[in-house]
Design an enzyme around this catalytic site. Structure first.
Site, PDB file in Angstrom:
ATOM      1  N   ARG A 549      19.078  36.982  -0.497  1.00 33.52           N
ATOM      2  CA  ARG A 549      19.545  37.924   0.531  1.00 33.52           C
ATOM      3  C   ARG A 549      18.451  38.168   1.555  1.00 33.52           C
ATOM      4  O   ARG A 549      17.252  38.223   1.219  1.00 33.52           O
ATOM      5  CB  ARG A 549      19.937  39.259  -0.111  1.00 33.52           C
ATOM      6  N   SER A 610      11.153  36.741  -7.129  1.00 32.76           N
ATOM      7  CA  SER A 610      11.376  37.094  -8.548  1.00 32.76           C
ATOM      8  C   SER A 610      10.894  36.017  -9.494  1.00 32.76           C
ATOM      9  O   SER A 610      11.681  35.458 -10.300  1.00 32.76           O
ATOM     10  CB  SER A 610      12.852  37.375  -8.751  1.00 32.76           C
ATOM     11  N   ASP A 664      11.078  41.326  -8.322  1.00 32.96           N
ATOM     12  CA  ASP A 664      12.348  42.064  -8.229  1.00 32.96           C
ATOM     13  C   ASP A 664      12.352  43.285  -9.133  1.00 32.96           C
ATOM     14  O   ASP A 664      12.991  44.302  -8.843  1.00 32.96           O
ATOM     15  CB  ASP A 664      13.560  41.163  -8.504  1.00 32.96           C
TER      16      ASP A 664
HETATM   17  C1  0WK Z   1      19.614  42.096  -7.608  1.00 28.70           C
HETATM   18  C2  0WK Z   1      18.226  42.287  -7.014  1.00 28.70           C
HETATM   19  C3  0WK Z   1      17.437  41.018  -7.113  1.00 28.70           C
HETATM   20  C4  0WK Z   1      17.406  40.550  -8.535  1.00 28.70           C
HETATM   21  C5  0WK Z   1      18.803  40.413  -9.046  1.00 28.70           C
HETATM   22  C6  0WK Z   1      18.788  40.026 -10.471  1.00 28.70           C
HETATM   23  O1  0WK Z   1      18.320  42.679  -5.683  1.00 28.70           O
HETATM   24  O2  0WK Z   1      16.164  41.190  -6.631  1.00 28.70           O
HETATM   25  O3  0WK Z   1      16.701  39.332  -8.629  1.00 28.70           O
HETATM   26  O4  0WK Z   1      19.509  41.623  -8.919  1.00 28.70           O
HETATM   27  O5  0WK Z   1      20.083  39.886 -10.903  1.00 28.70           O
HETATM   28  P1  0WK Z   1      20.881  38.513 -10.849  1.00 28.70           P
HETATM   29  O6  0WK Z   1      21.312  38.351  -9.468  1.00 28.70           O
HETATM   30  O7  0WK Z   1      19.944  37.459 -11.309  1.00 28.70           O
HETATM   31  O8  0WK Z   1      21.994  38.718 -11.781  1.00 28.70           O
HETATM   32  C1  BGC Z   2      11.028  35.802 -13.591  1.00 29.35           C
HETATM   33  C2  BGC Z   2      10.668  37.232 -13.225  1.00 29.35           C
HETATM   34  C3  BGC Z   2      11.875  37.954 -12.707  1.00 29.35           C
HETATM   35  C4  BGC Z   2      13.015  37.835 -13.672  1.00 29.35           C
HETATM   36  C5  BGC Z   2      14.242  38.516 -13.193  1.00 29.35           C
HETATM   37  C6  BGC Z   2      12.228  35.794 -14.498  1.00 29.35           C
HETATM   38  O1  BGC Z   2      12.631  34.487 -14.718  1.00 29.35           O
HETATM   39  O2  BGC Z   2       9.954  35.170 -14.229  1.00 29.35           O
HETATM   40  O3  BGC Z   2       9.651  37.234 -12.288  1.00 29.35           O
HETATM   41  O4  BGC Z   2      11.539  39.278 -12.542  1.00 29.35           O
HETATM   42  O5  BGC Z   2      13.318  36.486 -13.913  1.00 29.35           O
HETATM   43  O6  BGC Z   2      14.737  37.964 -12.067  1.00 29.35           O
END
Ligand code: 0WK
Ligand code: BGC
Ligand code: BGC
Length: 924
Positions: A549, A610, A664
Site C-alpha cells: 500500500r 515488514s 509492520d
Molecule cells: C496490515 C499492515 C501491514 C502488515 C499486514 C500484515 O498494514 O503492515 O504487514 O497487516 O497482515 P497480512 O496482510 O500479511 O495478513
Molecule cells: C517478518 C517480520 C514481519 C512479519 C509480519 C515476518 O516474516 O520477518 O519482519 O513483521 O513477517 O509481517
C-alpha cells in the site's frame, strides 16, 4: 372402500365362520361376541385418518418445530447409507429388547463379497422378570455374562472383539456409539437407565465382567438392523419394519429435511418410534375398552398406545381381556374363567398365533384353551379364534396405516408420485402370524396405491444388519483413531505452552545481550509511542503483507486522515531482482502521487518494511533475510532505505524524503498507540508473524544508554530456527518447511502464520487420504497442488455460522469427493492447526508482556497490544484463543488486544512525524 375392515376376515381355508354383519347367528351371546368383534373393526376412513395424522406428526417432528410434542419422535440414527456390501470382518452382535424377555448374542462374519454369506452363530438367553424390572446395572451385568457365556464356546481370542449393540428402545443418538435411553417400553422398567448412555452402561458391565475386551462400536435400533440386514441382491431396503413384542419402523429420509442435522446432502436413517403415536383424534375412535384396560394395567400407562394395539407383547393380553370380558358375561366358557385366564399376560403371542392360524383348526385352539385352565365348548373355540383374528387383523391394519404414512413421507421427500420401495420386515409377529403380512400388504396397497412395495423378510432378525452398521462404525472409529493420532501432536498442553513461553523468554534475553539466539531482538530506534503532538502530511509505504500500500497520512489537531492505494507485487517481482522490486515500488509511489495530486511534492516518507532488518538508525535498515515468499536478489545485507533512495534516483524528477523505516509490528504499535497510550506491543499475525515491544534501553546491549525505552523488533518468526522448537514440530511442519523457499528458517512463523497454515492442513489431508481415512483414500490431483488449500479456507470452514454443508461446498470446489464424515474430519483438522497456531502465538505474547512486567518490577501490568494481520482479523476463533492463552500463561498481566484499523502505514507516518518533530527541535 369402507369394506376394508372385512378384508382381514377373508374366508381362508379352515377359517372359522366368524360372524359377519347381517349373517344369521345364534342368540344374543353371538351378538355380544359380535359387538366385541365389531369394536376391533377399523374402517377405511379411520385408517386414512391415522395415516394422515401420523404423517403430520412425522413431518412436524422432522421440522423440529417447538410446540406440543409430536406424537412420534423421528430419531436420527447416524446411519447414513444402506449397506455397500463391502463391509467385512467378524462381529459380535448383542440384541436386547427386540424379542421381549430374551436377549440374543450372535457371531456374524461379513465376507465383503456380494452374495457370499457365512451363517451367523447365535444363542438366546431368557431374561428373568426381576432383571427386566430391577436396577439397570443388573440388566447390563446379565447381558455381559451372556456375552461371555456365548464367547466361551467359540474359538475366539478374548482381545479386540468388536460389538454391535442392537438396543430396541427409543434413544437419542448423538453418534454411532453414543445413545441415551429416552424411556423403556415393552415390559422393561430398569432403574437408573433412562437418560443414560446405554453404550457406556454396556461398556462398564463388560469391564466389570472382565472376561473379554470387547469394543462396543455401534448401537442400533432393531428396525435399523432389520433394514440393513436386507439381502443386497433384493434391496436395498430403505424401510425397516419390526413387529415383535413392540413395533416400530425406520426409513431413509433426505438429510436436508431433518432439522436437527445440519446436513443438506445424502440420506439418514430415521427411527420413527411410532409406538408412541397417540393422536386422540385418530386413535381414539379405534381404541376399545380393552385397549384402555390394557394400557391402564401396563407398566407404562398412557405411553406407547399405538404399540399396545399392534405389538406382540399386547396382542395376547387384548385377546385375554376380551375372553375374560365375554366369559364374565356368560358368553364364553359357560361363564367360567380360570386363574390363568384371569392373570395378566397369560395369553402369549404364541397362543394367539396358534389359535388364530386358520390351518390350526378348532382342536388346536381347544388344546391351548385347556392349557389356560379352561374347559371350552366347540363354539367357544370358534369364537376365540374370531377374537384372535379380529385383534390381529386390526393390528395388521393399523400397522399398514402407519407404513402407508411412511410411504407418503417418502413420496413427499423424494418428490415421487410413484414409489417403488423394498421394506425389510422383522419380528415374530411376522414369523408366526402368516396372515399378518397378507393383511398388511393388502391394506397398504389400498392406502398407498401409487407405491409398489416389496416386503423382504429379514433373514436373521437383523443380526447381519447390526453387523453391517458395526462394520461401518468400526471403520469410522478406526478412522477417528487415526485422525486423533494424526492431530495429537497439534493438541498442546499447558506445560508445553509454558515451555515455549520460557524458551522464548530465554531467547529474548540472549538476543538482547547479543548472544546467539533465534530471536534477533532488533533495535528499531523508536524510543517512544506517539504523544499526540505529531502534525503534518506524510507519505507511507506498507510492504510485506498481503497487499503493498502507498498512503498519504494527514496528522492534524483533528486527528489522522488517510488515503491509500493498494498495489500488487507480482511473484516475479517479489522473487526477481532487488532493483526491479524497488523500481516497481517507486512506480507505485509516482502513480499514487499523480492520483493524489502530489506530484513534485517531497513529503516525508515512512517505509513500513515488514522483514527482519538490523537498523542503525530510524532511516537505516540492513535486510537480514527475506521471508514470506519474498526473495528479491541483491537485497539481503543491503540497507533497504538506500535501495529505495537509489530507485528514486533512477526515476528522475521524483523527490522523496525517506525519513524512517519501520517494521509492520512497530507501525501497528504506533498506529494503535496513537489512540491508546498503554499500547506498547505490536503484533502481526498475517502472511507472516512477528511482535515488537517497548524494552528498557538498559537491557539492550547493542544500543548505548541506560535510561528510557526503545522498541525492539523481536522477529519471533525465526524462533526455533536453532532447533528449540523441534519437540513440537510435526512431520507436516517438516514437509511445509522443506517445500518453502527458505527451508530451516522462520520455523515459528511456519507454525502460526497465514502463509503456511493452509499448507499444513493440506499435508495432513494428504496423509489422512493415504491412510484411507478421508475421501475413501482417493488422492486427487487438486489436493496434491501446492497452496491449493488457502488459509482463508480455515477461517471460512471454522466459522460457527457455517454448517457442514458449506464446509462441503468449499471442499467440493476443490474437486474433493467427500462424505459428511469427511467434512467433519476436515473441520477438525483445520481446528487443530489453527488452535495450535493461536496458542503458540499466545505463549509468545505471554512471554513479552511478562518481560515488560518484570522489567518494571510490577505486581500487575496493564498493557495493550496493537494487532494486525489477515489471519488474526478474519479467523473466527484465533484472537480469542490467543487472549485465552495469554490469560493462562501471564495471569498477572491485564492485556487488551486492539485491532489496528488503519494498518501500519499510519504508524510509519507517526514515526516519521516524531522523527521530523525531533529533527526540527535539534535544528532550532
Ligand atoms: C496490515 C499492515 C501491514 C502488515 C499486514 C500484515 O498494514 O503492515 O504487514 O497487516 O497482515 P497480512 O496482510 O500479511 O495478513
Ligand atoms: C517478518 C517480520 C514481519 C512479519 C509480519 C515476518 O516474516 O520477518 O519482519 O513483521 O513477517 O509481517
Ligand atoms: C421401541 C422401538 C423398537 C420397537 C420394536 C418399541 O417399543 O420403542 O425402539 O424398535 O419396540 O422392537
Amino acid at each position: 372402500m369402507d369394506s376394508i375392515g372385512s378384508l382381514g376376515l377373508q374366508q381362508g381355508e379352515g377359517a372359522p365362520s366368524c360372524p359377519q354383519e347381517g349373517l344369521p347367528c345364534p342368540s344374543n351371546s353371538s351378538e355380544m361376541v359380535q359387538e366385541c368383534l365389531q369394536q376391533f373393526k377399523v374402517t377405511g376412513a379411520q385408517l386414512r385418518q391415522i395415516q394422515t395424522s401420523l404423517l403430520g406428526s412425522m413431518e412436524q417432528a422432522l421440522r423440529g418445530q417447538v410446540g406440543p410434542a409430536p406424537a412420534v419422535r423421528m430419531l436420527p440414527t447416524y446411519v447414513g447409507s444402506t449397506p455397500h456390501g463391502t463391509e467385512k470382518g467378524d462381529f459380535v452382535v448383542l440384541e436386547l429388547g427386540a424379542t421381549g424377555a430374551s436377549l440374543r448374542v450372535l457371531w456374524v462374519t461379513l465376507t465383503g463379497i456380494e452374495g457370499h454369506k457365512v451363517e451367523p452363530r447365535s444363542q438366546e438367553f431368557v431374561i428373568p422378570q426381576e432383571v427386566m424390572l430391577g436396577p439397570g446395572q443388573q440388566l447390563f451385568d446379565f447381558a455381559a455374562r451372556c456375552l461371555s457365556e456365548f464367547l466361551d464356546v467359540l474359538p475366539v481370542d478374548n482381545q479386540g472383539l468388536q460389538l454391535g449393540f442392537s438396543f430396541s428402545f427409543p434413544c437419542h443418538q448423538t453418534g454411532l456409539d453414543k445413545s441415551t435411553l429416552i424411556s423403556w417400553t415393552k415390559g422393561f422398567k430398569c432403574s437408573d437407565v433412562e437418560g443414560q448412555d446405554v453404550v457406556q452402561l454396556l461398556r462398564d458391565a463388560i469391564q466389570r465382567q472382565g472376561a473379554y475386551s470387547i469394543d462396543v462400536v455401534a448401537v442400533v435400533n432393531d428396525t435399523v438392523g432389520t433394514m440393513m440386514g436386507c439381502e443386497p441382491g433384493v434391496g436395498p431396503c430403505e424401510v425397516g419394519l419390526v413387529v415383535d413384542t413392540g413395533t416400530n419402523a425406520c426409513y431413509m429420509e433426505e438429510a436436508r429435511h431433518v432439522a436437527v442435522l445440519d446436513e443438506d446432502r445424502g440420506r439418514v436413517c430415521i427411527s420413527i418410534e411410532w409406538g408412541s403415536f397417540s393422536d386422540e383424534g385418530a386413535l381414539g375412535p379405534v381404541q376399545t375398552i380393552f385397549d384402555h384396560t390394557l394400557d391402564h394395567e401396563s407398566l407404562n400407562p398412557g405411553a406407547q398406545r399405538f404399540e399396545k394395539m399392534i405389538g406382540g407383547l399386547y396382542l395376547g393380553e387384548l385377546v385375554r381381556l376380551v375372553l375374560v370380558h365375554l366369559a364374565q358375561r356368560g358368553v364364553l366358557f359357560g361363564g367360567h374363567t380360570s386363574p390363568v385366564l384371569r392373570s395378566q399376560g397369560s395369553i402369549l403371542l404364541e397362543h394367539v398365533a396358534e389359535m388364530e392360524d386358520p390351518s390350526a383348526g378348532a382342536a388346536r385352539v381347544h388344546a391351548v384353551l385347556q392349557d389356560l385352565g379352561l374347559n371350552p365348548k366347540a363354539s367357544d373355540a370358534e369364537w376365540v379364534q374370531c377374537v384372535c383374528m379380529a385383534v390381529c387383523t386390526r393390528a395388521a391394519q393399523l400397522c399398514a396405516a402407519a407404513l402407508a404414512a411412511v410411504l407418503s413421507r417418502l413420496q413427499h421427500s423424494r418428490e415421487q408420485q410413484a414409489l417403488q420401495i423394498a421394506v425389510a420386515t422383522g419380528g415374530r409377529v411376522f414369523e408366526r402370524h402368516p396372515r399378518f403380512l397378507s393383511v398388511l400388504r393388502e391394506t397398504v396397497m389400498l392406502l398407498a396405491p401409487n407405491c409398489d412395495v416389496s416386503f423382504i423378510p429379514s433373514v436373521d432378525g437383523g443380526g447381519r444388519g447390526v453387523a453391517m452398521v458395526t462394520a461401518v462404525a468400526a471403520r469410522l472409529a478406526a478412522h477417528r483413531r487415526l485422525l486423533e493420532e494424526t492431530l495429537a501432536p497439534f493438541r498442546l498442553t499447558r506445560e508445553q505452552l509454558a515451555e515455549v513461553q520460557a524458551q522464548m523468554r530465554e531467547a529474548m534475553a540472549k538476543g538482547l545481550q547479543g548472544e546467539a539466539s533465534s530471536l534477533r531482538m532488533l533495535p528499531t530506534y523508536v524510543r517512544a509511542t506517539p504523544d499526540g503532538s505529531e502534525r503534518g502530511d506524510f507519505l507511507a509505504l506498507d510492504l510485506g503483507g498481503t497487499n503493498f500500500r502507498v498512503l498519504l497520512v494527514r496528522v492534524t489537531t483533528g486527528g489522522v486522515q488517510i488515503s491509500s492505494q493498494i498495489y500488487s507485487i507480482p511473484e516475479c517481482v517479489a522473487q526477481g531482482s532487488g532493483q526491479q522490486l524497488f523500481d516497481h515500488i517507486v512506480d507505485c509511489i509516482v502513480d499514487f502521487q499523480q492520483k493524489q495530486g502530489l506530484s513534485g511534492q517531497s513529503l516525508p516518507l515512512g517505509f513500513t518494511f515488514s522483514f527482519p532488518c538490523r537498523q542503525m538508525g530510524l532511516d537505516q535498515g540492513i535486510l537480514l533475510n527475506w521471508t514470506k515468499g519474498f526473495n528479491a536478489s541483491d537485497c539481503e545485507g543491503q540497507d533497504v532505505v538506500c535501495l529505495l533512495r537509489e530507485a528514486i534516483r533512477r526515476r528522475q524528477a521524483v523527490e522523496l524524503n525517506v525519513v524512517a523505516i519501520v517494521n509492520d509490528t512497530v507501525g501497528t504499535m504506533m498506529s494503535c498507540g496513537y489512540e491508546d497510550p498503554h499500547c506498547e506491543v505490536g503484533l502481526i499475525v498475517g502472511t507472516g508473524t512477528n511482535v515488537c515491544y517497548m524494552e528498557e534501553l538498559r537491557n539492550v546491549a547493542s544500543v548505548d544508554g541506560d535510561s528510557g525505552q526503545m522498541c525492539i523488533n523481536t522477529e519471533w518468526g525465526a524462533f526455533g530456527d536453532d532447533g528449540s522448537l523441534s519437540m513440537l514440530s510435526t512431520r507436516f511442519d517438516a514437509s511445509v518447511d522443506q517445500a518453502s523457499i527458505n527451508p530451516g528458517k522462520q520455523r515459528f512463523e511456519k507454525m502460526i502464520s497465514g502463509m503456511y497454515l493452509g499448507e499444513i492442513v493440506r499435508h495432513i489431508l494428504l496423509h489422512l487420504t493415504s491412510l484411507g481415512v478421508l475421501f475413501r483414500g482417493q488422492q486427487t490431483q487438486r489436493l496434491q497442488t501446492r497452496d491449493i488449500f488457502k488459509t482463508k479456507f480455515l477461517s471460512e470452514i471454522e466459522s460457527d455460522s457455517l454448517a457442514l454443508r458449506q464446509v462441503r461446498a468449499i471442499l467440493e470446489d476443490l474437486g474433493l469427493p467427500l462424505t459428511s464424515d469427511d467434512a467433519l474430519m476436515v473441520l477438525e483438522v483445520c481446528q487443530a492447526v489453527s488452535q495450535r497456531a493461536a496458542q503458540l502465538c499466545g505463549a509468545g505474547v505471554a512471554a513479552v508482556v511478562e518481560k515488560i512486567r518484570e522489567n518494571r518490577g510490577l505486581e500487575e501490568l496493564t498493557i495493550s497490544v496493537g494487532v494486525d494481520g489477515t489471519l488474526y482479523k478474519l479467523h473466527p476463533h484465533f484472537s480469542s484463543l490467543v487472549a485465552a492463552t495469554v490469560r493462562e500463561l501471564a495471569p498477572r498481566c491485564v492485556v487488551t488486544f486492539l485491532q489496528s484499523e488503519d494498518g501500519s502505514g499510519k504508524g510509519a507516518a507517526l514515526v516519521t512525524a516524531v522523527a521530523c518533530r525531533l529533527a526540527q527541535r535539534t535544528r532550532i
